[in-house]
Write a protein that holds these residues in place. Structure first.
Motif, short mmCIF file in Angstrom:
data_model
loop_
_atom_site.label_atom_id
_atom_site.label_comp_id
_atom_site.label_asym_id
_atom_site.label_seq_id
_atom_site.Cartn_x
_atom_site.Cartn_y
_atom_site.Cartn_z
N PRO A 284 -37.47 25.26 1.73
CA PRO A 284 -36.64 25.59 0.57
C PRO A 284 -36.35 24.39 -0.34
O PRO A 284 -35.96 24.58 -1.49
N LEU A 285 -36.53 23.17 0.18
CA LEU A 285 -36.32 21.98 -0.65
C LEU A 285 -37.45 21.79 -1.66
O LEU A 285 -37.28 21.13 -2.69
N ALA A 286 -38.62 22.38 -1.40
CA ALA A 286 -39.82 22.07 -2.18
C ALA A 286 -39.66 22.30 -3.69
O ALA A 286 -39.93 21.39 -4.48
N PRO A 287 -39.22 23.49 -4.15
CA PRO A 287 -39.14 23.67 -5.61
C PRO A 287 -38.12 22.76 -6.27
O PRO A 287 -38.32 22.33 -7.41
N LEU A 288 -37.03 22.45 -5.57
CA LEU A 288 -36.01 21.57 -6.14
C LEU A 288 -36.56 20.15 -6.27
O LEU A 288 -36.43 19.50 -7.32
N ILE B 98 -28.97 13.01 -6.42
CA ILE B 98 -29.78 14.23 -6.47
C ILE B 98 -29.96 14.86 -5.10
O ILE B 98 -29.78 16.05 -4.93
N LEU B 99 -30.30 14.05 -4.12
CA LEU B 99 -30.60 14.53 -2.77
C LEU B 99 -29.71 13.80 -1.78
O LEU B 99 -29.64 12.57 -1.81
N ILE C 128 -28.92 19.18 4.46
CA ILE C 128 -29.54 18.59 3.28
C ILE C 128 -29.15 19.43 2.07
O ILE C 128 -29.28 20.66 2.08
N THR C 129 -28.67 18.75 1.03
CA THR C 129 -28.38 19.42 -0.24
C THR C 129 -29.13 18.71 -1.35
O THR C 129 -29.35 17.50 -1.30
N PRO D 172 -25.56 21.88 -6.68
CA PRO D 172 -26.07 21.59 -5.32
C PRO D 172 -26.49 22.86 -4.59
O PRO D 172 -25.80 23.88 -4.65
N GLN D 173 -27.61 22.76 -3.87
CA GLN D 173 -28.11 23.85 -3.05
C GLN D 173 -28.39 23.33 -1.64
O GLN D 173 -28.90 22.23 -1.47
N VAL D 174 -28.07 24.13 -0.62
CA VAL D 174 -28.39 23.78 0.76
C VAL D 174 -29.84 24.17 1.04
O VAL D 174 -30.25 25.29 0.77
N THR D 175 -30.60 23.22 1.59
CA THR D 175 -32.02 23.49 1.87
C THR D 175 -32.39 23.39 3.35
O THR D 175 -33.40 23.95 3.76
#
Length: 437
Positions: A421-425, A382-383, A288-289, A297-300
């Motif tokens: 880790p996805l929560a704040p994004l 976005i996701l 998941i990014t 993009p960030q990996v979560t």
């Protein structure tokens, strides 16, 4: 706001005049949003915020989950949920009570209370282990398929910047392949297309003796796919046992494409490091990014997936998965997506017996890098959920998903998305959605 009585007009705390029906609706909404006892100053859970936005902003767009449209009608939906809650409770309450010392009566109360306060169904209660301690906080942080697939993720998609007049749907595998090639993202090659009865070469390179994989241009999962095994002398063996030359099979495929478009691709095989986790199917890593506030993009999340229905010898339709630690690349215990296996967590693969828990996925840094590169080519989303293969030839992007499943993701990680880790994004984007309304 106090509960209204039966007056003809009701004046609320802001001085607005409305009918008793309006006041009752506001009262019910306020009661459902009341903070959990003992957490009066706790911030709104991510799952609760998602469901509130979905409900209050009328984000529902299509009946994607459940797949039966009739079950989206309000009265029928409630009846179906109640019936399914009874089924889940009858099937699992005794086993859960034995394993976790939560009585059947307490489970029934949990299910009713979380349905009222959080809008969660009984399947979510059992699959996400909400019978364990801390259930109220975790329930408020849990997302479900209902709000995400039926409109919330679509609304988030509209927040992303557009780089063209139209967004290419990720469900169009040919358009996806074309965009990946344009951005030099390592995706599965497409040799041929069969579109409306016509065959067309996209790129050359079918090697002698190579197995092939045929899939619909538009489709989800492994539906209507065909594995062609090379049988020698230019012929291929089909799953039904027939042996045809490539030309004969392509003629047949051209006729089938009058109803649906198809792509012909190479069959990918698993790298030796993970090959013992499947028999013949392709293992994929679901990554998941999500774009951060700067659009990067960030990996979560990461999890290794094995789809049982692709293993003909297993006679098992379960999808199995194990979480991958973002920092170390080590896997946790494996579990399945079926309600009957809700208590099943396995340190070894339940079918092949191969070790899973604590196992290092050596390719994990490269898998993460590939997911970031892929999302950089699709920043109009976005996701995204990526299915990535680890092969002897390297890392290959199999497909991208604009509406990745949140239910199995949370189960595999034993963690609500609101505590991940996805929560704040995701919180950032949900707040954007709220501010723009």
């Amino acid at each position: 706001m106090n509960a209204p009585l039966t007056r003809r007009f009701v004046i609320d705390g802001d001085g607005r005049i409305g009918s008793p029906a309006d006041a009752w609706r506001d009262f019910i909404a306020s009661e459902r949003a009341r903070p959990i006892v003992g957490h009066a100053h706790a911030p709104e859970g991510l799952g609760r915020q998602a469901r509130r936005l979905f409900r209050d902003f009328h984000l529902y767009d299509k009946p994607r989950h459940p797949a039966v449209p009739l079950l989206h009608w309000p009265l029928l939906r409630q009846v179906a949920l109640a019936a399914h809650a009874g089924y889940c409770w009858a099937k699992l309450a005794t086993a859960v009570a034995r394993a976790h010392r939560r009585t059947a009566a307490a489970q029934a109360w949990d299910i009713a209370r979380l349905a009222w306060r959080e809008g969660l169904d009984a399947q979510t209660y059992y699959m996400q282990e909400l019978y364990r301690a801390g259930r109220d906080r975790r329930a408020a942080e849990t997302l479900t398929r209902y709000e995400t697939k039926n409109g919330l993720f679509t609304a988030l998609k509209r927040l992303a910047p557009r780089h063209a007049a139209e967004r290419h749907p990720l469900g169009d595998k040919l358009a996806f392949h074309t965009r990946c090639r344009r951005h030099q993202v390592a995706a599965v090659p497409v040799y041929l297309t069969a579109i409306r009865g016509e065959l067309a070469m996209v790129q050359s390179g079918i090697a002698a003796g190579q197995d092939l994989f045929v899939k619909p241009r538009h489709g989800k999962g492994a539906r209507d796919t065909t594995l062609l095994r090379y049988a020698g002398a230019g012929a291929y063996r089909l799953p039904d046992g027939r042996v045809l030359s490539l030309d004969a099979y392509l003629d047949e495929l051209a006729r089938r494409s009058e109803k649906a478009d198809y792509l012909v691709q190479p069959r990918l095989v698993n790298h030796a490091d993970i090959a013992d986790l499947a028999t013949q199917s392709l293992i994929v890593i679901r990554v998941i990014t999500c774009l951060d506030s700067a659009g990067v993009p960030q990996v979560t999340h990461g999890m290794l997936r094995v789809i049982g229905k692709l293993e003909r010898s297993w006679n098992d339709s379960t999808e199995y998965a194990a979480p991958i630690d973002l920092m170390t690349g080590r896997m946790g215990a494996m579990t399945g997506d079926k309600l009957a296996g809700v208590l099943g967590w396995h340190d070894r693969h339940p079918v092949t017996g191969a070790p899973v828990s604590g196992r290092l996925l050596k390719a994990w840094p490269d898998v993460q890098a590939a997911a970031i590169r892929a999302h950089a080519a699709f920043t109009d989303r976005i996701l995204l959920g990526w299915d990535i293969a680890v092969t002897p030839e390297g890392i290959v992007i199999v497909e991208g998903n604009a509406m990745p499943d949140v239910a199995f993701l949370q189960r595999v990680h034993r963690q609500p998305i609101g505590q991940s880790p996805l929560a704040p994004l995701l919180r950032h984007h949900l707040n954007r959605l709220e501010w723009q309304r």
